[in-house]
Design a protein around this motif. Structure first.
Motif, short mmCIF file in Angstrom:
data_model
loop_
_atom_site.label_atom_id
_atom_site.label_comp_id
_atom_site.label_asym_id
_atom_site.label_seq_id
_atom_site.Cartn_x
_atom_site.Cartn_y
_atom_site.Cartn_z
N ASP A 175 0.79 -1.23 0.00
CA ASP A 175 0.00 0.00 0.00
C ASP A 175 0.83 1.28 0.00
O ASP A 175 0.27 2.37 -0.04
CB ASP A 175 -0.93 0.02 1.22
N GLY A 209 1.03 8.29 -3.11
CA GLY A 209 0.26 8.91 -4.19
C GLY A 209 1.12 9.29 -5.38
O GLY A 209 2.35 9.27 -5.32
N ARG A 230 0.04 3.71 -2.76
CA ARG A 230 -1.26 4.37 -2.60
C ARG A 230 -1.19 5.49 -1.57
O ARG A 230 -1.82 6.53 -1.74
CB ARG A 230 -2.31 3.36 -2.16
#
Length: 54
Positions: free
Chosen positions: A18, A24, A21
């Motif tokens: 992750d 970004g 994510r």
């Protein structure tokens, strides 16, 4: 946690899958999180840093 300069360090532990994510595209999400933390820190008259990792 505090560093050697008295700054509060916030560690954001993220699962390896992750990290992309959370950071970004072009670091926009991480930058936004740091901006929000900075605003809160200024209001409280403290220095704060954000470290993102696993």
């Amino acid at each position: 946690e505090h560093d050697d300069h008295g700054r509060i360090i916030i560690h954001l532990d993220v699962a390896e899958d992750d990290i992309g994510r959370v950071i970004g595209r072009d670091g926009r999400i991480a930058t936004a999180m740091r901006s929000l933390i900075k605003v809160a820190a200024i209001r409280e008259d403290v220095r704060v840093g954000l470290e993102i990792g696993d």
